[in-house]
Design an enzyme around this catalytic site. Structure first.
Site, PDB file in Angstrom:
ATOM      1  N   LYS A  52      31.449   8.662  -6.423  1.00 17.26           N
ATOM      2  CA  LYS A  52      31.601  10.117  -6.305  1.00 17.26           C
ATOM      3  C   LYS A  52      30.234  10.762  -6.164  1.00 17.26           C
ATOM      4  O   LYS A  52      29.257  10.311  -6.792  1.00 17.26           O
ATOM      5  CB  LYS A  52      32.326  10.636  -7.553  1.00 17.26           C
ATOM      6  CG  LYS A  52      32.697  12.113  -7.529  1.00 17.26           C
ATOM      7  CD  LYS A  52      33.468  12.476  -8.803  1.00 17.26           C
ATOM      8  CE  LYS A  52      33.907  13.930  -8.852  1.00 17.26           C
ATOM      9  NZ  LYS A  52      34.706  14.227 -10.063  1.00 17.26           N
ATOM     10  N   SER A 127      39.099  16.525  -9.296  1.00 16.12           N
ATOM     11  CA  SER A 127      38.030  16.777  -8.339  1.00 16.12           C
ATOM     12  C   SER A 127      37.542  15.521  -7.616  1.00 16.12           C
ATOM     13  O   SER A 127      36.865  15.642  -6.602  1.00 16.12           O
ATOM     14  CB  SER A 127      36.852  17.441  -9.057  1.00 16.12           C
ATOM     15  OG  SER A 127      36.255  16.539  -9.980  1.00 16.12           O
ATOM     16  N   SER A 151      39.957  14.893 -13.644  1.00 15.48           N
ATOM     17  CA  SER A 151      39.463  14.616 -12.291  1.00 15.48           C
ATOM     18  C   SER A 151      39.611  13.197 -11.779  1.00 15.48           C
ATOM     19  O   SER A 151      39.535  12.981 -10.580  1.00 15.48           O
ATOM     20  CB  SER A 151      38.002  15.022 -12.168  1.00 15.48           C
ATOM     21  OG  SER A 151      37.940  16.394 -11.880  1.00 15.48           O
TER      22      SER A 151
END
Ligand code: GLN
Length: 435
Positions: A52, A127, A151
């Site tokens: 990420k 997210s 997330s």
């Protein structure tokens, strides 16, 4: 095992032109080269991974999904990223995400939304949107993301993957850009529970894969919080109740438990998230990070202009976070949220007292359509109602996909702090019985 070099070629082929917008940066040449140097006996040899974009990877771009950091190159590597590489995983690139991890759909990314590989008109969840998509699309076998309020579990649920939000503090946060540090940490996502366990062996230390051996429903004590089965979309409620029934018929013991303060979880979470995020964003002032504004008469003028680069959701959170911690308002908002958090943590501890794990759905809905909620923050926040609890209580929680028709549904398992291996073991049971 697929040879690392071949694994990288396959990943690049599966990625193609990235029609999902899952990646913000792909290092194809570097991945090929690193694959050649992997020790074939390493525990994660043959695994291609994504990271990420809020985790630092030395020499590679790191944007946190924000225009503010466009062009920024990480000067060092996050501990968790280094651990994956040391275990033999080859990192392919950095994945798309909601700006500074503030979102539940991937749509607040400054670099465009990610599409759900299972249904391209739907969000992959956020997210860690690119983390979920990179695994669901079959590009990588492991994605490293983060979880502040859901997330990693939300994309796992929406994309049909397995993921674990470890106990707060179990994994190093060194090299993870802060959003709300009292709530978050790095978190792995993989196609199945065994993949998550292997990642945890590398990220934390051995013992997680071992814990899956012989996992069986017989005698497992599963607490089912009443509040977790309220207000669900029917196409989530049905398969979750089904899975619970299957667990029971295979010898697990279901115990109804209550989490009376769960109804305050979402409000407490967002007040704390705003407060911590507003503080964490102070460094993005165009001086320490980002481009200074053209007005350089004063620090205030220049940083105010630099801050214009934030998207609307991050701006909203900075404003609200400043408000809820102001001298006049903090008693009513921030301090109340701190008290609610303590009550919630006690509730979770009490609910877990007589059982091995708590279980229920991960998300109250299946993946929604792109554009459906992005202009309505309250609808977006409502999707987090079942995930924020574990972050507030700092306990481990994972999501495992159920066997369903159509869009994926995630089943959530929560455990006591430090009992991450037990959570994975229970997830393995769910996977076996209802996955
Ligand atoms: N959706 C939640 C939020 O917007 C959680 C995000 C996260 O876990 N980083 O804050």
């Amino acid at each position: 095992m697929t040879h690392p070099v071949e694994a990288v070629e396959r990943a690049l082929e599966a990625l193609g032109a990235d029609p999902w917008n899952a990646f913000l940066h792909v290092d194809a040449e570097g991945a090929r080269e690193r694959a050649r140097r992997v020790d074939p006996a390493a525990p994660l040899a043959g695994v291609v991974a994504s990271v990420k974009d809020n985790l630092a990877w030395r020499g590679h771009p790191m944007t946190c999904g924000s225009r503010h950091l466009a062009g920024y190159v990480a000067p060092y590597t996050a501990t968790v990223v280094a651990r994956l590489e040391a275990a033999g995983a080859v990192i392919l690139g950095k994945t798309n995400m909601d700006e500074f991890a503030a979102g539940s759909s991937g749509e607040t990314s400054a670099f465009g939304p990610t599409r759900n590989p299972r249904a391209p008109d739907r969000v992959p969840g956020g997210s860690s949107s690119g983390a979920g998509a990179s695994v669901a699309a079959g590009v990588v076998g492991l994605a490293l993301g983060s979880d502040t309020g859901g997330s990693i579990r939300c994309p796992a649920s929406f994309c049909g993957a397995a993921a674990l939000k470890p106990t707060w503090g179990l994994l190093s946060r060194h090299g993870l850009a802060d959003l709300a540090m009292s709530l978050e940490g790095p978190a792995p996502l993989a196609p199945d529970v065994a993949g998550v366990a292997r990642a945890m062996d590398a990220l934390s230390g051995p013992g997680f894969s071992e814990a899956l051996e012989g996992a069986a429903p017989e005698g497992l004590r599963v607490g089912v919080p009443r509040e977790f089965l309220e207000g669900l979309a029917p196409d989530v409620e049905r398969p979750v109740r089904d899975a619970l029934r299957k667990l029971e018929s295979r010898g697990a013991r279901l115990v109804e438990v209550g989490l009376p303060s769960a109804r305050h979880a979402l409000a407490a979470y967002y007040v704390l998230n705003y407060a911590e995020l507003a503080s964490a964003m102070m460094r993005y002032d165009g001086l320490r990070y980002g481009e200074p504004g053209p007005e350089n008469e004063s620090y205030e003028a220049s940083s105010a202009q630099a801050r214009a680069a934030f998207g609307p959701e991050v701006k909203r959170r900075i404003l609200l976070g400043t408000f809820v911690t102001s001298r006049e308002e903090r008693g009513r908002w921030h301090d109340a949220a701190v008290r609610a958090r303590a009550a919630l943590a006690r509730d979770v501890e009490r609910a877990l007292a007589g059982v091995d794990v708590l279980a229920g759905p991960t998300m109250p809905v299946r993946a929604f359509r792109l554009g459906e909620r992005v202009d309505d923050p309250r609808a977006m926040y409502a999707a987090d109602v079942l995930t924020v609890l574990a972050n507030l209580a700092r306990v481990p929680a994972g999501s495992v996909p159920l066997r369903v028709e159509g869009l994926p549904v995630g089943f959530q398992v929560m455990g006591r702090a430090g009992e991450d291996a037990g959570v994975l073991r229970a997830m393995r049971v769910v996977e076996e019985v209802a996955g």
